[in-house]
Motif scaffolding. Sequence first.
Motif: not given
Length: 230
Positions: A15-34
Amino acid sequence: MINSELVSVIMSTYNDENTISAAIESILSQTYKNIEIHINDDGSKDNTMKIIEGYSKQNKNMFIYRNNKNIGLTKSLNFLINKTKGEYIARQDADDSSHPDRINQQIITMKKNNLDFCGTRAIVKQTGKIIPNYSYYLPKNLLIKYKNPFIHGTLVFKKEVIVDIGGYDENFYYSQDYKLIVKLFQENHTFKMLRKPYYSLNYSNNISINFKAEQKYYADCARKGINPDY
């Protein structure tokens, strides 16, 4: 920048519909790519799963799962660990977010010092305070006798270390991170906490806030080396 070893990020959500996007995007935006991302929806009743599915369609390195009923964080994390393929496992909570260079800095530190796990400090979203504060400077082998010195969502582990100790103890529905860290300390695994806060931590309406009594009881059990009664 070190990008050779695969890092598996594991995230359980409910039940994290309000925060899950920010959490996912913060990982997708990592400088470490692998990186590969494993997300388990633990029986959410809101739009969390729909949001996750939207991201997974656009990212081939994201793997999603769903429990028909809520089984709790401990079992969900063990399930995810078994799905990972990386040499390292990184935690991320669904209501927090990571600094873009978080994983890169942790992997650099772990490889340079041959560490088994690594955490970072965090900035509290609601107040802007950095935690741990003064206790950051105290010896962790002293702090562990009183509380968990590490912030769960910031941790990166060598996968082989987590597998060797049997993952999270499923007797611990709460404070599973404290129990895990206690065991890692008992087996003399090497570690470091980065001074810079590479993590943004939610301190509102989360497990630690909503289940304080339960968290304390399970933490006491971890501290005393006994199994919970419930």
